[in-house]
Design an enzyme around this catalytic site. Structure first.
Site, PDB file in Angstrom:
ATOM      1  N   CYS A 168      35.883  78.624  18.929  1.00  0.00           N
ATOM      2  CA  CYS A 168      35.299  77.394  19.478  1.00  0.00           C
ATOM      3  C   CYS A 168      34.120  77.625  20.402  1.00  0.00           C
ATOM      4  O   CYS A 168      33.492  76.661  20.852  1.00  0.00           O
ATOM      5  CB  CYS A 168      36.362  76.603  20.230  1.00  0.00           C
ATOM      6  SG  CYS A 168      36.853  77.352  21.795  1.00  0.00           S
ATOM      7  N   CYS A 222      44.452  92.317  27.062  1.00  0.00           N
ATOM      8  CA  CYS A 222      44.193  93.159  25.901  1.00  0.00           C
ATOM      9  C   CYS A 222      43.872  92.220  24.736  1.00  0.00           C
ATOM     10  O   CYS A 222      44.770  91.566  24.201  1.00  0.00           O
ATOM     11  CB  CYS A 222      45.439  93.998  25.632  1.00  0.00           C
ATOM     12  SG  CYS A 222      45.281  95.137  24.264  1.00  0.00           S
ATOM     13  N   HIS A 265      44.765  82.401  19.024  1.00  0.00           N
ATOM     14  CA  HIS A 265      45.403  83.602  19.581  1.00  0.00           C
ATOM     15  C   HIS A 265      44.325  84.633  19.910  1.00  0.00           C
ATOM     16  O   HIS A 265      43.456  84.926  19.088  1.00  0.00           O
ATOM     17  CB  HIS A 265      46.375  84.185  18.554  1.00  0.00           C
ATOM     18  CG  HIS A 265      46.941  85.517  18.944  1.00  0.00           C
ATOM     19  ND1 HIS A 265      47.987  85.642  19.828  1.00  0.00           N
ATOM     20  CD2 HIS A 265      46.588  86.780  18.586  1.00  0.00           C
ATOM     21  CE1 HIS A 265      48.262  86.931  19.995  1.00  0.00           C
ATOM     22  NE2 HIS A 265      47.429  87.639  19.250  1.00  0.00           N
ATOM     23  N   CYS A 273      42.792 101.746  25.352  1.00  0.00           N
ATOM     24  CA  CYS A 273      43.918 101.300  24.533  1.00  0.00           C
ATOM     25  C   CYS A 273      43.475 100.887  23.134  1.00  0.00           C
ATOM     26  O   CYS A 273      44.308 100.633  22.271  1.00  0.00           O
ATOM     27  CB  CYS A 273      44.673 100.153  25.208  1.00  0.00           C
ATOM     28  SG  CYS A 273      43.812  98.572  25.198  1.00  0.00           S
ATOM     29  N   ASP A 280      49.613  96.230  33.702  1.00  0.00           N
ATOM     30  CA  ASP A 280      49.273  97.634  33.974  1.00  0.00           C
ATOM     31  C   ASP A 280      47.766  97.832  34.110  1.00  0.00           C
ATOM     32  O   ASP A 280      47.228  98.887  33.789  1.00  0.00           O
ATOM     33  CB  ASP A 280      49.828  98.532  32.865  1.00  0.00           C
ATOM     34  CG  ASP A 280      49.305  98.138  31.482  1.00  0.00           C
ATOM     35  OD1 ASP A 280      48.389  97.294  31.385  1.00  0.00           O
ATOM     36  OD2 ASP A 280      49.813  98.673  30.487  1.00  0.00           O
ATOM     37  N   CYS A 298      40.852  75.839  22.045  1.00  0.00           N
ATOM     38  CA  CYS A 298      41.182  75.636  20.624  1.00  0.00           C
ATOM     39  C   CYS A 298      42.561  76.166  20.253  1.00  0.00           C
ATOM     40  O   CYS A 298      42.994  76.008  19.108  1.00  0.00           O
ATOM     41  CB  CYS A 298      40.125  76.263  19.719  1.00  0.00           C
ATOM     42  SG  CYS A 298      40.154  78.063  19.659  1.00  0.00           S
ATOM     43  N   HIS A 339      47.241  89.797  24.257  1.00  0.00           N
ATOM     44  CA  HIS A 339      48.335  89.744  25.221  1.00  0.00           C
ATOM     45  C   HIS A 339      47.829  90.230  26.570  1.00  0.00           C
ATOM     46  O   HIS A 339      46.826  90.932  26.655  1.00  0.00           O
ATOM     47  CB  HIS A 339      49.511  90.607  24.757  1.00  0.00           C
ATOM     48  CG  HIS A 339      50.187  90.080  23.533  1.00  0.00           C
ATOM     49  ND1 HIS A 339      49.724  90.341  22.257  1.00  0.00           N
ATOM     50  CD2 HIS A 339      51.278  89.273  23.384  1.00  0.00           C
ATOM     51  CE1 HIS A 339      50.507  89.723  21.375  1.00  0.00           C
ATOM     52  NE2 HIS A 339      51.456  89.068  22.028  1.00  0.00           N
ATOM     53  N   CYS A 398      43.239  80.860  23.648  1.00  0.00           N
ATOM     54  CA  CYS A 398      42.096  80.091  24.127  1.00  0.00           C
ATOM     55  C   CYS A 398      42.582  78.700  24.544  1.00  0.00           C
ATOM     56  O   CYS A 398      43.243  78.010  23.764  1.00  0.00           O
ATOM     57  CB  CYS A 398      41.056  79.972  23.022  1.00  0.00           C
ATOM     58  SG  CYS A 398      39.691  78.861  23.450  1.00  0.00           S
ATOM     59  N   ARG A 426      45.925  93.630  32.632  1.00  0.00           N
ATOM     60  CA  ARG A 426      45.100  94.068  31.507  1.00  0.00           C
ATOM     61  C   ARG A 426      45.198  93.023  30.409  1.00  0.00           C
ATOM     62  O   ARG A 426      46.212  92.925  29.727  1.00  0.00           O
ATOM     63  CB  ARG A 426      45.585  95.429  30.987  1.00  0.00           C
ATOM     64  CG  ARG A 426      44.935  95.851  29.661  1.00  0.00           C
ATOM     65  CD  ARG A 426      45.289  97.280  29.296  1.00  0.00           C
ATOM     66  NE  ARG A 426      46.722  97.490  29.158  1.00  0.00           N
ATOM     67  CZ  ARG A 426      47.383  97.518  27.989  1.00  0.00           C
ATOM     68  NH1 ARG A 426      46.732  97.351  26.844  1.00  0.00           N
ATOM     69  NH2 ARG A 426      48.689  97.710  27.961  1.00  0.00           N
ATOM     70  N   CYS A 448      35.071  82.667  22.784  1.00  0.00           N
ATOM     71  CA  CYS A 448      36.026  82.492  21.698  1.00  0.00           C
ATOM     72  C   CYS A 448      35.286  82.399  20.364  1.00  0.00           C
ATOM     73  O   CYS A 448      34.359  81.590  20.223  1.00  0.00           O
ATOM     74  CB  CYS A 448      36.837  81.222  21.927  1.00  0.00           C
ATOM     75  SG  CYS A 448      37.987  80.860  20.588  1.00  0.00           S
TER      76      CYS A 448
HETATM   77 FE    FE Z   1      38.708  78.789  21.327  1.00  0.00          FE
END
Ligand code: FE
Length: 136
Positions: free
Chosen positions: A54, A123, A106, A69, A113, A103, A109, A100, A121, A51
């Site tokens: 963090c 992504c 974001h 993708c 598939d 922390c 997603h 995560c 997956r 991440c």
């Molecule tokens: Fe984090």
């Protein structure tokens, strides 16, 4: 509770000082980087994906696959508690957001598939990750 399980909580002002503008937009504002622009999208090296907020280990390189993708894609997180998943109804779609666990940042997603063995997956925005050759 081990060190890796400690939640990381920072104020918005603190996040703005420790993250780049793009990292902040993705991790704290649920932004999405443009496809095929992330530095880790095509990365093939052996190591760990952490991440960017963090430092928690989120994905191992052996779970990475070439999804074409435009974002780094993984079949499974690095451990059952590395990430959290949340229903996301934004933009008129039903998706599952991945954050995560440490922390709350974001990441991206997860879609149903992906390849075997999970069929998933993950992504993930390159901007939400840092890569380390050690610590797989
Ligand atoms: Fe984090």
């Amino acid at each position: 509770m081990s060190d890796s399980e400690q939640k990381v909580v920072r104020s918005d002002a603190e996040w703005r000082t420790v993250l780049t503008a793009q990292q902040y937009h993705v991790l704290r504002e649920k932004g999405t980087e443009r496809p095929f622009t992330g530095v880790l999208t095509e990365n093939r090296e052996t190591g760990g994906y952490h991440c960017a907020g963090c430092g928690a280990l989120l994905f191992a390189s052996d779970a990475k696959f070439d999804s074409h993708c435009g974002w780094p894609s993984f079949t499974i997180p690095a451990g059952s508690r590395a990430v959290e998943e949340h229903e996301d109804m934004s933009f008129g779609m039903r998706r599952v957001e991945v954050t995560c666990a440490r922390c709350g940042g974001h990441l991206g997603h997860v879609f149903p598939d992906g390849p075997h063995p999970t069929g998933l997956r993950y992504c993930i925005n390159s901007a939400s990750l840092t890569f380390s050759r050690a610590n797989v």
